[in-house]
Design a protein around this motif. Structure first.
Motif, PDB file in Angstrom:
ATOM      1  N   ARG A  55     -13.079  -3.592  -5.543  1.00  0.00           N
ATOM      2  CA  ARG A  55     -11.614  -3.495  -5.435  1.00  0.00           C
ATOM      3  C   ARG A  55     -11.271  -2.156  -4.780  1.00  0.00           C
ATOM      4  NH1 ARG A  55     -11.390  -8.471  -7.205  1.00  0.00           N
ATOM      5  NH2 ARG A  55     -12.758  -8.690  -8.985  1.00  0.00           N
ATOM      6  N   TYR A  56     -10.095  -2.128  -4.202  1.00  0.00           N
ATOM      7  CA  TYR A  56      -9.681  -0.940  -3.452  1.00  0.00           C
ATOM      8  C   TYR A  56      -8.278  -0.547  -3.841  1.00  0.00           C
ATOM      9  CZ  TYR A  56     -13.762  -2.513  -1.056  1.00  0.00           C
ATOM     10  OH  TYR A  56     -15.046  -2.899  -0.803  1.00  0.00           O
TER      11      TYR A  56
ATOM     12  N   LEU B 162      -6.345 -11.534 -11.647  1.00  0.00           N
ATOM     13  CA  LEU B 162      -6.433 -10.900 -10.333  1.00  0.00           C
ATOM     14  C   LEU B 162      -7.857 -10.628  -9.919  1.00  0.00           C
ATOM     15  CD1 LEU B 162      -3.666  -8.231 -10.434  1.00  0.00           C
ATOM     16  CD2 LEU B 162      -3.963  -9.968  -8.677  1.00  0.00           C
ATOM     17  N   THR B 163      -8.700 -10.379 -10.895  1.00  0.00           N
ATOM     18  CA  THR B 163     -10.045  -9.925 -10.570  1.00  0.00           C
ATOM     19  C   THR B 163     -11.081 -11.022 -10.755  1.00  0.00           C
ATOM     20  OG1 THR B 163     -10.250  -9.060 -12.801  1.00  0.00           O
ATOM     21  CG2 THR B 163      -9.523  -7.534 -11.106  1.00  0.00           C
TER      22      THR B 163
ATOM     23  N   LYS C  91       0.468  -0.372  -6.345  1.00  0.00           N
ATOM     24  CA  LYS C  91       1.054  -1.294  -5.363  1.00  0.00           C
ATOM     25  C   LYS C  91       0.029  -1.865  -4.390  1.00  0.00           C
ATOM     26  CE  LYS C  91       5.618   0.722  -5.856  1.00  0.00           C
ATOM     27  NZ  LYS C  91       5.173   1.675  -6.892  1.00  0.00           N
TER      28      LYS C  91
ATOM     29  N   MET D 184       0.835  -1.192   0.000  1.00  0.00           N
ATOM     30  CA  MET D 184       0.000   0.000   0.000  1.00  0.00           C
ATOM     31  C   MET D 184       0.870   1.242   0.000  1.00  0.00           C
ATOM     32  SD  MET D 184      -2.807  -1.286   2.647  1.00  0.00           S
ATOM     33  CE  MET D 184      -3.007  -3.066   2.580  1.00  0.00           C
TER      34      MET D 184
ATOM     35  N   ILE E  94      -1.239  -4.783  -5.124  1.00  0.00           N
ATOM     36  CA  ILE E  94      -1.114  -6.217  -5.300  1.00  0.00           C
ATOM     37  C   ILE E  94       0.098  -6.687  -4.520  1.00  0.00           C
ATOM     38  CG2 ILE E  94      -0.532  -7.996  -6.976  1.00  0.00           C
ATOM     39  CD1 ILE E  94      -2.286  -6.391  -8.937  1.00  0.00           C
ATOM     40  N   PHE E  95      -0.107  -7.715  -3.749  1.00  0.00           N
ATOM     41  CA  PHE E  95       0.946  -8.190  -2.890  1.00  0.00           C
ATOM     42  C   PHE E  95       1.703  -9.327  -3.562  1.00  0.00           C
ATOM     43  CE2 PHE E  95      -2.177  -6.329  -0.051  1.00  0.00           C
ATOM     44  CZ  PHE E  95      -1.384  -5.491   0.703  1.00  0.00           C
ATOM     45  N   ALA E  96       2.885  -9.582  -3.032  1.00  0.00           N
ATOM     46  CA  ALA E  96       3.763 -10.578  -3.635  1.00  0.00           C
ATOM     47  C   ALA E  96       3.080 -11.932  -3.769  1.00  0.00           C
ATOM     48  CB  ALA E  96       5.046 -10.695  -2.802  1.00  0.00           C
ATOM     49  N   ASP E  97       2.311 -12.338  -2.731  1.00  0.00           N
ATOM     50  CA  ASP E  97       1.698 -13.672  -2.812  1.00  0.00           C
ATOM     51  C   ASP E  97       0.595 -13.723  -3.872  1.00  0.00           C
ATOM     52  OD1 ASP E  97       0.424 -11.948  -1.000  1.00  0.00           O
ATOM     53  OD2 ASP E  97      -0.545 -13.593   0.067  1.00  0.00           O
ATOM     54  N   GLN E  98      -0.125 -12.597  -4.041  1.00  0.00           N
ATOM     55  CA  GLN E  98      -1.147 -12.557  -5.082  1.00  0.00           C
ATOM     56  C   GLN E  98      -0.507 -12.602  -6.469  1.00  0.00           C
ATOM     57  OE1 GLN E  98      -2.850  -8.895  -3.506  1.00  0.00           O
ATOM     58  NE2 GLN E  98      -4.838  -9.921  -3.404  1.00  0.00           N
TER      59      GLN E  98
END
Lengths: 426, 303
Positions: A82-83, A63-64, A36, A1, A38-42
């Motif tokens: 989504r945020y 992703l969606t 940013k 974030m 989206i996180f590494a695991d996603q």
């Protein structure tokens, strides 16, 4: 974030619609990735899924795609939220599918949106689906419309191709009620003009999508003129230290309420003044939408949930016959003349009957079918509703909060329709 | 602020959440607040207190106690209940196991996560709760991203993602028939960053395990697990003391800690800001097993 939670950020609600093929999911994936969110695991999960599917790039659309049923069918079946945030704004994005059978989801997403994002594949131009999405955004009175002309990389970033789409869209949009219309040439896949200015289109002088979303002025979209305060809940503490406390809790629908203002309680018509505007953090002197507050009046009146506070010189319509547009949302039953339904409008439940069905609207051509006698799933039509008791309402175009309603099936309790008031029926 | 009448994004989210809480209470006969002791449920409790101030909370708090909770979380729960003069109900998984109504999972990955479902559903049925507040957020996980704020559950407490009620404007439909209920998620639209920012702004108290503290832990699957009677260690797992904190609150055997020196809310916010792994991916062993894990559990009545 990336964004700090500083007090100066503004909340903006977006709705996006697009078809399976025009790159909507990729655009959203790009916005999430580049802000940013989206996180590494996603990212690892979608890289793995992309490999399994045999695509040679990271398929941001994955992703969606939320639910298993969607992944299996390869389509988006419902509204997903989504945020993402930038240092200036915090965004809530209602992501809705574009194919025809899901008009209801598009209407749902648009109902709360400040900005609608519409995608057009530059190679296809304005197609039936584009018209449908734009019409729904206009019907739901979404204040700002941003048209992303996508896949510019596939036409070698050609300005003429872009201009042709823009001209076409403007011709069509002239028939709609769109207050603020913007265009951006993008390539969601390549990231052109999504977050960063593209080097490939020096002829485009405007901002990229994200900066546009940061800059569109939304604070003045609210109705700060017509005071409407639907009473949601009556707070009576019955505590020793608050023996006589009687507060009317609710969210300001429109207008600005001030301590000392004369107000009228509807439908009773009794007048009083605002004695206090309370919050947990202490009393305040003014309240505007969308604040949730508790109002106390100077006089001891009988006010209950479903009543509305307004100003004596500016009151909503009060009537039993409403001229409305309805979007039908049930696949289990249709809507017909003489049908009886439960209605929820502001904080009020009531009953209505479909009195006169005027026409069904073809949302692709805007043709009015006056021979139609009712609506099926995903159809939109105009009719007169007769309520068992008077309803306090405004025209939807003037007031989204007091001009909107839902229709509910009385036996299943399902929400089967969404409506917008055009005005009192004569 | 650009104008005197403009709310910050946290102010706007708070106003929406308070609206949701009031609407659910006004439209239901018997509401209840599910409280896990985690930061999200602490925020929902705080919002609920604000929504009905100066009256007492108009509903009880329900805690599903797995018997494997962190003791710090139970202490926190009891302190909050006392502070707000609230009514507390506890559904005990241990009681169900002792009475032979549930059978403990076995093996290295044994957890009581699935075992929570039946006591929760039975308590909802017994008290005829028709609106059940929870602290779930849509940004947590893909299946949640599609769930309504007012999420209808049938008489088996099941969620049917394909038959959700459309939800438009702020017109929520809480109508149920006997035996059915709605799960209501007042902070659906909040992100993890929003929750932390709000906890800072409102100075909301949290269980101490959210802040860095020295703890005896061992490494498993890339996470630091807390040493406790509730988890079986294998031969090659070595206990050591580390400065850790927890990012979510779950059962001791399935909630991983990570190394941190963040002892203040500002330090935590900075840590969240730079982190590159989702909350659940980082700290919930149960969610990492299958990609569709959450969707399956939600259908059965889990939050």
């Amino acid at each position: 974030m990336t964004a700090d939670t500083t007090d100066s950020m503004e909340l903006v609600r977006l709705a996006t619609t697009g078809s399976v093929d025009d790159g909507k999911s990729t655009l959203i994936g790009r916005l999430l990735l580049d802000t940013k969110q989206i996180f590494a695991d996603q990212l690892e999960a979608i890289e793995e899924a992309s490999r399994q599917r045999g695509t040679d790039y990271v398929d941001l659309a994955l992703l969606t795609d939320g639910l298993r049923a969607e992944r299996e069918q390869g389509i988006t079946i419902d509204v997903a939220y989504r945020y993402f945030a930038t240092p200036k704004r915090s965004f809530i994005l209602a992501d809705t599918p574009g194919h025809i059978q899901y008009t209801r989801n598009m209407v749902t997403g648009a109902s709360t949106a400040d900005v609608a994002l519409i995608l057009i594949d530059v190679r296809n131009g304005v197609i039936e689906q584009t018209r449908r999405h734009s019409f729904i955004a206009s019907l739901l009175e979404v204040p700002h419309l941003v048209v992303c002309v996508n896949k510019m990389d596939l036409v070698d970033y050609d300005q003429a191709a872009y201009d042709a789409v823009v001209d076409d869209f403007r011709d069509f949009a002239a028939r709609l009620n769109i207050h603020d219309l913007r265009f951006v040439p993008v390539s969601a896949l390549r990231g052109d003009n999504v977050v960063d200015q593209s080097d490939h289109m020096p002829w485009y002088q405007g901002p990229p999508v994200l900066r546009l979303l940061e800059e569109i002025h939304i604070a003045s979209d609210r109705n700060l003129i017509d005071v409407r305060f639907p009473v949601q809940y009556v707070i009576r503490p019955h505590r020793m230290d608050h023996q006589d406390y009687r507060g009317y809790a609710g969210q300001v629908a429109s207008g600005v309420l001030k301590v000392g203002d004369e107000v009228v309680v509807l439908p009773s018509g009794y007048e009083s003044r605002i004695a206090a505007i309370d919050t947990y953090d202490g009393p305040i002197s003014e309240a505007a939408p969308p604040m949730s507050v508790t109002i106390r009046l100077e006089d001891d009146l009988d006010v209950s949930r479903g009543d509305m506070l307004a100003r004596p010189n500016n009151m909503p319509h009060n009537g039993q016959d409403l001229d409305v547009m309805v979007c039908w949302m049930s696949d289990e039953r249709g809507l017909h003349e003489r049908d009886k339904l439960a209605i929820k409008h502001t904080t009020n439940w009531g009953r209505v009957m479909v009195k006169d069905f005027h026409y069904r609207l073809d949302i692709n051509t805007l043709h009015r079918d006056e021979d139609a006698t009712g609506l099926a799933l995903n159809e939109i039509g105009r009719m007169r509703l007769r309520a068992t008791r008077p309803i306090l309402f405004d025209e939807y175009r003037r007031n989204r909060a007091t001009g909107s309603f839902i229709l509910v099936d009385e036996s299943t309790n399902d929400t089967v329709g969404a409506g917008m008031v055009l005005g009192p029926a004569t | 602020m650009s104008s005197a009448y403009t709310l910050s994004h946290l102010g706007a989210l708070e106003a929406e959440s308070i609206h949701v809480l009031r609407e659910a209470v006004a439209e239901s006969e018997r509401p209840v607040l599910l409280f896990s002791g985690g930061k999200d449920s602490a925020v929902v409790l705080h919002l609920a207190v604000k929504a009905f101030h100066p009256a007492r909370l108009p509903f009880p708090i329900l805690h599903v106690d797995t018997g494997h909770n962190f003791p710090e979380v139970i202490e926190f729960r009891d302190r909050q209940v006392a502070h707000y003069d609230a009514d507390l109900l506890v559904a005990s998984v241990q009681d169900w196991i002792d009475e032979g109504r549930l059978v403990e999972e076995r093996g290295r990955n044994a957890s009581r996560n699935r075992l929570q479902i039946e006591p929760l559903v039975a308590t909802i049925e017994e008290h005829e709760f028709d609106a059940v507040f929870g602290g779930a957020r849509r940004d947590e996980e893909k299946a949640r991203a599609k769930e309504r704020v007012f999420s209808f559950r049938d008489e088996f407490s099941q969620w049917d993602p394909k038959a959700q009620r459309p939800e438009l404007w702020d017109l929520y439909n809480a109508r149920t028939r006997r035996g059915e209920h709605v799960r209501v998620f007042p902070i659906s639209n909040w992100t993890e960053a929003d929750v932390w920012g709000y906890i800072r702004d409102q100075q909301i108290e949290l269980p101490s395990i959210y802040y860095a503290h020295p703890r005896r832990v061992f490494s498993r699957d890339g996470m630091w697990m807390a040493e406790s009677d509730h988890i079986q260690m294998t031969g090659d797992e070595q206990v050591q003391e580390r400065s850790v904190r927890f990012r979510t609150v779950g059962d001791m055997p399935v909630t991983g800690a990570f190394e941190s020196t963040a002892t203040t809310i500002d330090e935590i916010i900075e840590e969240v800001r730079v982190t590159r792994v989702t909350e659940r991916g980082a700290s919930r062993a149960d969610d990492r097993m299958t990609e569709a894990a959450m969707e399956d559990r939600k259908k059965q009545g889990y939050f």
